[in-house]
Enzyme design. Structure first.
Site, PDB file in Angstrom:
ATOM      1  N   SER A 155       0.804  -1.113  -0.019  1.00  0.00           N
ATOM      2  CA  SER A 155       0.324   0.043  -0.160  1.00  0.00           C
ATOM      3  C   SER A 155       0.827   1.344  -0.060  1.00  0.00           C
ATOM      4  CB  SER A 155      -0.723  -0.045   1.173  1.00  0.00           C
ATOM      5  OG  SER A 155      -0.504   0.055   2.881  1.00  0.00           O
ATOM      6  N   ASP A 176       5.023   1.062  11.990  1.00  0.00           N
ATOM      7  CA  ASP A 176       4.650   0.103  11.836  1.00  0.00           C
ATOM      8  C   ASP A 176       6.387  -0.546  13.062  1.00  0.00           C
ATOM      9  OD1 ASP A 176       4.457  -3.451  11.704  1.00  0.00           O
ATOM     10  OD2 ASP A 176       3.503  -3.319  10.007  1.00  0.00           O
ATOM     11  N   GLY A 216       5.122  -8.177  12.389  1.00  0.00           N
ATOM     12  CA  GLY A 216       3.815  -8.855  12.095  1.00  0.00           C
ATOM     13  C   GLY A 216       2.906  -8.224  13.028  1.00  0.00           C
ATOM     14  N   SER A 232       2.014   1.214  16.569  1.00  0.00           N
ATOM     15  CA  SER A 232       1.490   2.607  16.387  1.00  0.00           C
ATOM     16  C   SER A 232       1.169   3.244  17.773  1.00  0.00           C
ATOM     17  CB  SER A 232       0.341   1.834  15.835  1.00  0.00           C
ATOM     18  OG  SER A 232      -0.892   2.616  16.277  1.00  0.00           O
ATOM     19  N   ASP A 252      -4.781   0.629   9.117  1.00  0.00           N
ATOM     20  CA  ASP A 252      -4.569  -1.223   8.173  1.00  0.00           C
ATOM     21  C   ASP A 252      -3.685  -1.688   9.129  1.00  0.00           C
ATOM     22  OD1 ASP A 252      -5.168  -3.200   6.091  1.00  0.00           O
ATOM     23  OD2 ASP A 252      -3.670  -2.615   4.996  1.00  0.00           O
ATOM     24  N   HIS A 259      -5.960  -6.005  12.765  1.00  0.00           N
ATOM     25  CA  HIS A 259      -6.817  -6.458  13.077  1.00  0.00           C
ATOM     26  C   HIS A 259      -7.721  -7.362  14.033  1.00  0.00           C
ATOM     27  CE1 HIS A 259      -5.797  -5.619   9.490  1.00  0.00           C
ATOM     28  NE2 HIS A 259      -6.615  -5.742   8.471  1.00  0.00           N
ATOM     29  N   HIS A 304      -9.263   0.531   6.137  1.00  0.00           N
ATOM     30  CA  HIS A 304      -8.982  -0.938   5.429  1.00  0.00           C
ATOM     31  C   HIS A 304      -9.760  -2.169   5.984  1.00  0.00           C
ATOM     32  CE1 HIS A 304      -6.877  -4.097   2.697  1.00  0.00           C
ATOM     33  NE2 HIS A 304      -7.815  -4.044   2.390  1.00  0.00           N
ATOM     34  N   ASP A 305     -10.100  -2.838   5.301  1.00  0.00           N
ATOM     35  CA  ASP A 305     -10.722  -4.264   6.232  1.00  0.00           C
ATOM     36  C   ASP A 305     -12.321  -3.322   7.044  1.00  0.00           C
ATOM     37  OD1 ASP A 305      -8.926  -5.972   4.759  1.00  0.00           O
ATOM     38  OD2 ASP A 305      -7.349  -6.003   6.597  1.00  0.00           O
TER      39      ASP A 305
END
Length: 215
Positions: free
Chosen positions: A47, A66, A70, A119, A136, A139, A164-165
């Site tokens: 992105s 980030d 992961g 974050s 994004d 989640h 997103h999502d």
């Protein structure tokens, strides 16, 4: 989207459908003349190519935040795990080298700035008004709630929050981006939905300004 950068966006590791990437690029082109864009959740830079392409075309800077270890869904045993992204020396995910290679190959290192950290840690010190915020990140429930508490307040008046999502129907995907970011943003009265493609939602800040509390 310039053809040379479109090929890099298509080649990069990631989970951004092309029509949603095109939406992100279009809004970044509109907003970057007014201030920086910030992305929460870099992964390997797919992105960021869409965002960086807009920055190269119209000027401006994209920050992408980030920790590069992961998200939950990227860990071993989960659906979106990729063994090639594990650092063999420490046994942990490390997407930063792949991201840096993606930006170098696309020629976007001047436009896209990696901010390496969690974050909430980065956001606690952030004070710059944002023309575009793209969330994004993780989640899960807590990462989504943290991103909502941390970042949308820094969207300037007239700026956009892109999420997103977002899946209103539970059969289509996970709930936290919808329940813990999208719905609270709309309910706050600060944001109004202005565009939708696939799971991407674009909300414009229609009340308040950067630094004003949300909700």
């Amino acid at each position: 989207m310039p053809a040379d950068l479109l090929s890099h966006a298509r080649a990069a590791k990631g989970f951004m459908p092309e029509d949603e990437g095109a939406l992100l690029h279009r809004w970044a082109r509109e907003r970057l003349p007014y201030g920086p864009a910030l992305e929460v959740g870099t992964y390997c830079g797919k992105s960021a190519v869409w965002l960086g392409a807009a920055a190269r075309e119209v000027g401006g800077t994209v920050f992408t935040v980030d920790h590069h270890r992961g998200s939950e869904e990227n860990q071993a045993g989960w659906e979106h795990h990729d063994d090639s992204l594990v650092d063999p020396e420490i046994g942990l995910m490390d997407t930063l080298p792949t991201f840096r290679r993606t930006m170098a190959a696309a020629g976007l290192e001047e436009q896209v700035v990696a901010v390496v950290g969690r974050s909430a840690t980065v956001g606690a010190w952030w004070r710059t008004p944002l023309a575009l915020l793209f969330i994004d990140g993780g989640h899960g429930v807590e990462p989504a709630r943290t991103d909502f508490r941390t970042w949308p307040q820094w969207v300037m008046a007239g700026g956009v929050l892109v999420i997103h999502d977002v899946f209103p129907d539970p059969a289509d995907g996970g709930r936290p981006p919808y329940e813990d970011i999208y719905l609270p943003a709309v309910a706050s009265g600060a944001f109004t939905e202005v565009d939708v493609v696939g799971s991407m939602r674009v909300l414009r800040r229609t009340t308040g300004d950067a630094g004003d509390p949300i909700g």
